[in-house]
Scaffold this motif. Sequence first.
Motif, PDB file in Angstrom:
ATOM      1  N   PHE A  40       0.843  -1.205   0.000  1.00  0.00           N
ATOM      2  CA  PHE A  40       0.000   0.000   0.000  1.00  0.00           C
ATOM      3  C   PHE A  40       0.875   1.251   0.000  1.00  0.00           C
ATOM      4  CE2 PHE A  40      -2.646  -3.272   2.122  1.00  0.00           C
ATOM      5  CZ  PHE A  40      -3.715  -3.282   1.243  1.00  0.00           C
ATOM      6  N   GLU A  43       2.225   1.637  -3.606  1.00  0.00           N
ATOM      7  CA  GLU A  43       1.177   2.120  -4.507  1.00  0.00           C
ATOM      8  C   GLU A  43       0.902   3.605  -4.270  1.00  0.00           C
ATOM      9  OE1 GLU A  43      -1.503   2.674  -7.359  1.00  0.00           O
ATOM     10  OE2 GLU A  43      -0.301   0.848  -7.123  1.00  0.00           O
ATOM     11  N   THR A  44       0.892   4.017  -3.008  1.00  0.00           N
ATOM     12  CA  THR A  44       0.688   5.432  -2.695  1.00  0.00           C
ATOM     13  C   THR A  44       1.785   6.279  -3.320  1.00  0.00           C
ATOM     14  OG1 THR A  44      -0.418   4.912  -0.606  1.00  0.00           O
ATOM     15  CG2 THR A  44       0.509   7.117  -0.821  1.00  0.00           C
ATOM     16  N   SER A  47       1.372   6.494  -7.124  1.00  0.00           N
ATOM     17  CA  SER A  47       0.247   7.353  -7.478  1.00  0.00           C
ATOM     18  C   SER A  47       0.620   8.826  -7.331  1.00  0.00           C
ATOM     19  CB  SER A  47      -0.968   7.031  -6.598  1.00  0.00           C
ATOM     20  OG  SER A  47      -1.409   5.703  -6.811  1.00  0.00           O
ATOM     21  N   GLU A 146      -5.902   8.192   3.967  1.00  0.00           N
ATOM     22  CA  GLU A 146      -6.233   8.818   2.679  1.00  0.00           C
ATOM     23  C   GLU A 146      -5.272   9.967   2.390  1.00  0.00           C
ATOM     24  OE1 GLU A 146      -9.949  11.239   0.534  1.00  0.00           O
ATOM     25  OE2 GLU A 146     -10.096  10.575   2.629  1.00  0.00           O
ATOM     26  N   THR A 182      -5.988   1.551   1.883  1.00  0.00           N
ATOM     27  CA  THR A 182      -6.079   2.938   1.450  1.00  0.00           C
ATOM     28  C   THR A 182      -6.139   3.030  -0.065  1.00  0.00           C
ATOM     29  OG1 THR A 182      -3.674   3.107   1.460  1.00  0.00           O
ATOM     30  CG2 THR A 182      -4.809   3.793   3.462  1.00  0.00           C
ATOM     31  N   CYS A 183      -5.693   1.968  -0.732  1.00  0.00           N
ATOM     32  CA  CYS A 183      -5.665   1.921  -2.186  1.00  0.00           C
ATOM     33  C   CYS A 183      -5.569   0.458  -2.599  1.00  0.00           C
ATOM     34  CB  CYS A 183      -4.465   2.719  -2.728  1.00  0.00           C
ATOM     35  SG  CYS A 183      -2.873   2.211  -1.997  1.00  0.00           S
TER      36      CYS A 183
END
Length: 262
Positions: A40, A43-44, A47, A146, A182-183
């Motif tokens: 996660f 990925e954050t 992004s 978030e 979160t994603c």
Amino acid sequence: MKIVVCMKQVPATSKVDIDPETGAMKRMSGETRTNPYDLFALETALSIREKTGGTVTVLTMGPPQAEEMIRDAYTMGADEGVILSDRKFAGADVLATSYALAQGIQVIGGADLIICGRQTTDGDTAQVGPAIAEHLTIPHAAWVAEIMDVNEKNIQVRQDLVSVSQVSEIPYPCLLTIDKDTCVPRLPSYLLKKATSDRPVRILSFEDMPDQDLSRYGLIGSPTSVEKMFAPEESEKQVYLEGTAKEKADRLVALLTGKKII
């Protein structure tokens, strides 16, 4: 923006070898996997890079076999990978681990944003991320649920803190620990796997650290110690309840109460 993601390989099974003298896990024994929370975090980071530009560097501390995890991160889109690997780092607790990672971040030129998973599935302390921020004297936000806004000067996040939800705006450089869900981590790309097959993974040893005080690293630099560590006993015992629905429900409640589950 320069983003560093701290990741870790953790045991994929409870069948690991324990050092009888230190009580620590032997990291090269048994199967390993990427710590789920760190996916996660990665990925954050990817992004955010898509919105702001820049680079994503994955940093880990562990044995050379951690290169496998770095290469998996390459197939998801990470730009660079760095491993802190030295016997002098072995046996580190939260304080020594976070200090070594903070030193490693300085070696690679620092970062605008450091992202960690909320915790690891082997240690479960959720303390390494905040401790890195303290060593680097930068602000941090833990348990981020978030990413609300990202701009050139700061990042706005929402934190779920047990009984309250808090919105924080933090200037760079800073550190975040990302909660699960979160994603949705992206899948590895076969094209990226081929494109990055020859991409180097940088290895840093104790000799590369700015602080050469050995008392800050590994087992020597760990003020806490493990008294005992063991794998949980496997149990596949099944219990069948018979009778009417009410009788089975009563027996189930009594069983769970007796085991102090409820």
